[in-house]
Scaffold this active site. Structure first.
Site, short mmCIF file in Angstrom:
data_model
loop_
_atom_site.label_atom_id
_atom_site.label_comp_id
_atom_site.label_asym_id
_atom_site.label_seq_id
_atom_site.Cartn_x
_atom_site.Cartn_y
_atom_site.Cartn_z
N ASP A 19 1.17 -1.27 0.12
CA ASP A 19 0.06 0.26 0.28
C ASP A 19 1.23 1.38 -0.16
O ASP A 19 1.48 1.68 0.77
CB ASP A 19 -0.66 0.05 1.73
CG ASP A 19 -2.39 1.01 1.26
OD1 ASP A 19 -2.29 1.98 0.31
OD2 ASP A 19 -2.96 1.02 1.98
N ASP A 115 -2.45 2.36 -6.32
CA ASP A 115 -2.12 2.64 -5.01
C ASP A 115 -1.40 0.99 -4.51
O ASP A 115 -1.50 1.45 -3.11
CB ASP A 115 -1.88 3.79 -4.73
CG ASP A 115 -3.35 4.06 -3.54
OD1 ASP A 115 -3.81 2.95 -3.99
OD2 ASP A 115 -2.96 4.86 -2.75
N GLU A 116 -1.87 0.22 -4.60
CA GLU A 116 -1.94 -1.77 -3.54
C GLU A 116 -2.36 -2.29 -4.65
O GLU A 116 -2.98 -2.25 -6.02
CB GLU A 116 -3.00 -1.69 -2.53
CG GLU A 116 -4.54 -0.72 -3.00
CD GLU A 116 -5.46 -0.63 -2.16
OE1 GLU A 116 -5.58 -1.62 -0.80
OE2 GLU A 116 -6.56 -0.14 -2.31
#
Length: 415
Positions: A19, A115-116
């Site tokens: 993350d 983003d993860e």
């Protein structure tokens, strides 16, 4: 290698959840080193003082600045706050580079947003221990992209996601099932991944305040209150999650739909609209479970004489919530139902994409009262006019207008 193999479970899996920390702000800092160590916010129109904070650096958070805060208030708390307008092209490119780095360690990657992502490193013992691999990933992202991340290490997806939230920024957390009673159970149910405010309120109604109470609660009472999803949440509260890291998951979701065939022909509009609403709710739940959004809603009406009408509505902006899906479906219904009795009714969400960070920002605004009276698009226009942030609308559209979209690029490279 045999010694390293012993550091992996004989049964079960080893899952990482990566993350990125303050992703938009971190990308801005990576591209402008003069921002390092300074209070930074990614927000709307600074000149008109109408922006909303999308994200901010940890230095800005020390002043009490938070996501969704009006820009004028953030400026009051921190007069020296540096503000950048969102640059979605920059963020997408950074995301692609991030997943390129992750792919060096394993092919078993499941991106869940810009983003993860999850990695299954069960068979990667030749690279080192799970902790060593996590450190290598974190260091590679920091060294090559100047982007910090937090990583959770656990035996399943739920626990890995939970672990990655525990230490930010630049944290690495190992969460085992035996750690759950001490580290997870004392927390309020609202802090558990997958439980929103409304679900937490429903659980509170049946005297479930903590994650431990959810884990040990009466399954029948929980199911009666919030349905099958409640049983899934209870299993996760116990540390149980059978979901696999699935690199091909996104490619499988070209549409999400539900239909209902009636035992007898129906011609009461209220009953039919009630069914349309239930179908919309089901589609919404499935979209949200997979972190997906839709740009096109379709309804199917099959009449008593087997005539079938299929109509769809192209949307300017992504939707995923029940009320918005039902609004689009009911409009189509009112336009195309001819009054005859109906045997089957269906609602389908098509043109499926990830609920990327740019789309998620629409979740940040609470215009519920307006939404009851105005179409979704009017509400979004109102947000843009009021806060000076047309990129929140156009950013999601920009993702779709590329000759080869960000999602397709990821799929072709890593899936």
């Amino acid at each position: 290698m045999s010694t390293m193999r012993e550091m992996y479970p004989k049964k079960g899996r080893v899952i990482l959840h990566v993350d990125m920390n303050c992703f938009f702000a971190s990308v801005e800092i990576a591209h402008d080193s003069s921002l390092q160590g300074k209070p930074l916010a990614v927000a709307g129109n600074e000149k008109e003082r109408k922006g909303i904070i999308i994200t901010c650096s940890y230095e800005a958070r020390e002043y009490g600045i938070r996501t969704t805060m009006p820009l004028w208030e953030a400026k009051r708390l921190c007069p020296q706050l540096i503000v950048r307008r969102p640059n979605f092209t920059l963020y997408r490119e950074a995301s692609f580079q991030m997943f390129q780095i992750l792919s060096r360690f394993t092919e078993k990657i499941q991106p869940v947003s810009i983003d993860e992502g999850y990695l299954d490193i069960t068979d990667c013992y030749a690279l080192g221990s799970p902790l060593e691999i996590a450190k290598m990933i974190q260091q590679a992202l920091l060294t090559e992209l100047q982007l910090p991340c937090s990583i959770g290490i656990a035996p399943n997806l739920f626990l890995a996601k939970t672990a990655s939230d525990m230490k930010k920024p630049l944290g690495i957390t190992v969460l085992r099932k035996r750690d759950i009673p001490e580290m997870i159970w004392p927390l309020p149910v609202g802090a558990m991944h997958g439980i929103g405010e409304k679900t937490a309120e429903k659980l509170n109604d049946i005297h479930i305040q903590t994650i431990e109470q959810l884990a040990k609660g009466n399954e029948h009472i929980i199911r009666a209150k919030i349905g099958k999803h409640g049983v899934d949440l209870q299993r996760r509260a116990k540390g149980m999650d059978d979901r696999q890291v699935d690199p091909s998951q996104m490619g499988q979701h070209k549409s999400v739909g539900n239909s209902m065939t009636f035992s007898k022909d129906m011609d009461e509009e209220k009953e039919l609209l009630d069914m349309l609403e239930r179908l919309s709710k089901s589609v919404s739940k499935r979209l949200q479970k997979r972190t997906l959004v839709s740009y096109n809603i379709q309804i199917m009406i099959k009449y008593h004489d087997r005539r079938t009408v299929t109509r769809s509505k192209q949307l300017k902006n992504a939707i995923w919530e029940e009320r918005d899906i039902f609004q689009a479906a009911s409009r189509l219904w009112k336009q195309h139902w001819d009054g005859d009795s109906v045997r089957l009714l269906g609602v389908t969400a098509t043109e499926i994409e990830w609920k990327t960070e740019s789309v998620k920002q629409l979740d940040l605004f609470s215009f519920e009262e307006d939404a009851k009276e105005e179409p979704l698009l009017a509400v979004i226009d109102q947000i843009n006019d009021k806060y000076g942030m047309p990129l929140l609308q156009r950013g999601s559209q920009l993702l779709r207008k590329q000759e080869k979209s960000f999602q397709q690029k990821l799929e072709s490279k890593f899936m």
